[in-house]
Design a protein around this motif. Structure first.
Motif, PDB file in Angstrom:
ATOM      1  N   VAL A  27      32.641  39.303  54.755  1.00  0.00           N
ATOM      2  CA  VAL A  27      33.065  40.281  53.982  1.00  0.00           C
ATOM      3  C   VAL A  27      34.513  40.487  53.804  1.00  0.00           C
ATOM      4  CG1 VAL A  27      32.508  42.914  53.616  1.00  0.00           C
ATOM      5  CG2 VAL A  27      30.773  41.339  54.471  1.00  0.00           C
ATOM      6  N   ILE A  28      35.143  40.869  54.906  1.00  0.00           N
ATOM      7  CA  ILE A  28      36.686  41.066  54.565  1.00  0.00           C
ATOM      8  C   ILE A  28      37.233  39.920  53.851  1.00  0.00           C
ATOM      9  CG2 ILE A  28      38.916  41.040  56.069  1.00  0.00           C
ATOM     10  CD1 ILE A  28      37.327  42.519  58.138  1.00  0.00           C
ATOM     11  N   GLU A  29      36.992  38.591  54.291  1.00  0.00           N
ATOM     12  CA  GLU A  29      37.543  37.343  53.491  1.00  0.00           C
ATOM     13  C   GLU A  29      37.123  37.358  51.862  1.00  0.00           C
ATOM     14  OE1 GLU A  29      35.960  33.884  55.452  1.00  0.00           O
ATOM     15  OE2 GLU A  29      37.203  34.431  57.469  1.00  0.00           O
ATOM     16  N   GLY A  30      35.803  37.837  51.489  1.00  0.00           N
ATOM     17  CA  GLY A  30      35.446  38.110  50.208  1.00  0.00           C
ATOM     18  C   GLY A  30      36.300  39.184  49.603  1.00  0.00           C
ATOM     19  N   ALA A  31      36.535  40.320  50.222  1.00  0.00           N
ATOM     20  CA  ALA A  31      37.295  41.314  49.578  1.00  0.00           C
ATOM     21  C   ALA A  31      38.714  40.825  49.552  1.00  0.00           C
ATOM     22  CB  ALA A  31      37.242  42.750  50.456  1.00  0.00           C
ATOM     23  N   ALA A  32      39.284  40.282  50.118  1.00  0.00           N
ATOM     24  CA  ALA A  32      40.849  39.909  50.181  1.00  0.00           C
ATOM     25  C   ALA A  32      40.852  38.771  48.866  1.00  0.00           C
ATOM     26  CB  ALA A  32      41.031  39.121  51.645  1.00  0.00           C
ATOM     27  N   ARG A  33      39.761  37.833  49.041  1.00  0.00           N
ATOM     28  CA  ARG A  33      39.808  36.936  47.854  1.00  0.00           C
ATOM     29  C   ARG A  33      39.654  37.593  46.360  1.00  0.00           C
ATOM     30  NH1 ARG A  33      35.636  34.094  49.290  1.00  0.00           N
ATOM     31  NH2 ARG A  33      34.291  35.468  47.892  1.00  0.00           N
ATOM     32  N   ASP A  34      38.596  38.421  46.361  1.00  0.00           N
ATOM     33  CA  ASP A  34      38.254  38.811  45.067  1.00  0.00           C
ATOM     34  C   ASP A  34      38.768  40.114  44.458  1.00  0.00           C
ATOM     35  OD1 ASP A  34      36.454  36.625  45.067  1.00  0.00           O
ATOM     36  OD2 ASP A  34      34.854  37.840  46.023  1.00  0.00           O
ATOM     37  N   ALA A  35      39.484  40.855  45.407  1.00  0.00           N
ATOM     38  CA  ALA A  35      39.979  42.146  45.203  1.00  0.00           C
ATOM     39  C   ALA A  35      41.472  42.441  45.502  1.00  0.00           C
ATOM     40  CB  ALA A  35      39.202  43.382  45.514  1.00  0.00           C
ATOM     41  N   TYR A  36      41.696  42.244  46.946  1.00  0.00           N
ATOM     42  CA  TYR A  36      43.185  42.940  47.464  1.00  0.00           C
ATOM     43  C   TYR A  36      44.157  41.769  46.782  1.00  0.00           C
ATOM     44  CZ  TYR A  36      40.209  45.688  50.491  1.00  0.00           C
ATOM     45  OH  TYR A  36      39.414  46.323  51.184  1.00  0.00           O
ATOM     46  N   LEU A  37      43.889  40.475  47.224  1.00  0.00           N
ATOM     47  CA  LEU A  37      44.917  39.342  46.869  1.00  0.00           C
ATOM     48  C   LEU A  37      45.270  39.382  45.307  1.00  0.00           C
ATOM     49  CD1 LEU A  37      44.411  36.459  49.254  1.00  0.00           C
ATOM     50  CD2 LEU A  37      46.284  38.126  49.067  1.00  0.00           C
ATOM     51  N   PRO A  38      44.011  39.433  44.470  1.00  0.00           N
ATOM     52  CA  PRO A  38      44.559  39.074  42.906  1.00  0.00           C
ATOM     53  C   PRO A  38      45.239  40.749  42.496  1.00  0.00           C
ATOM     54  CG  PRO A  38      42.247  38.702  43.225  1.00  0.00           C
ATOM     55  CD  PRO A  38      42.827  39.195  44.569  1.00  0.00           C
ATOM     56  N   PHE A  39      44.947  41.977  43.210  1.00  0.00           N
ATOM     57  CA  PHE A  39      45.500  43.056  42.681  1.00  0.00           C
ATOM     58  C   PHE A  39      47.074  42.952  43.142  1.00  0.00           C
ATOM     59  CE2 PHE A  39      47.130  47.185  44.025  1.00  0.00           C
ATOM     60  CZ  PHE A  39      46.993  47.777  42.707  1.00  0.00           C
TER      61      PHE A  39
END
Length: 73
Positions: A27-39
């Protein structure tokens, strides 16, 4: 009676990112990949935008490969 509105306005922007303690690594990896990093990558393209960003300690510990290099202090 109030005077004219100022010609310049200030926006205070503070962002908080958090994942609950014990959340699944996937879940953390998915949030980092899909939300945090792109932002963060998009934000880096606009250096004139001043932002305060807070990441909870648990989230930073669980960040894949640590936090992005360009955002490390």
């Amino acid at each position: 009676m109030p005077g004219p509105a100022p010609s310049r306005r200030t926006l205070l922007l503070c962002l908080h990112s958090h994942q609950p303690v014990g959340n699944f690594d996937s879940v953390i990896e998915g949030a980092a990949r899909d939300a945090y990093l792109p932002f963060l990558q998009t934000l880096a393209d606009f250096p004139s935008v001043k932002v305060t960003i807070h990441f909870s300690g648990f989230l930073l510990r669980g960040w894949p490969s640590g936090p992005p290099t360009r955002f490390r202090s």
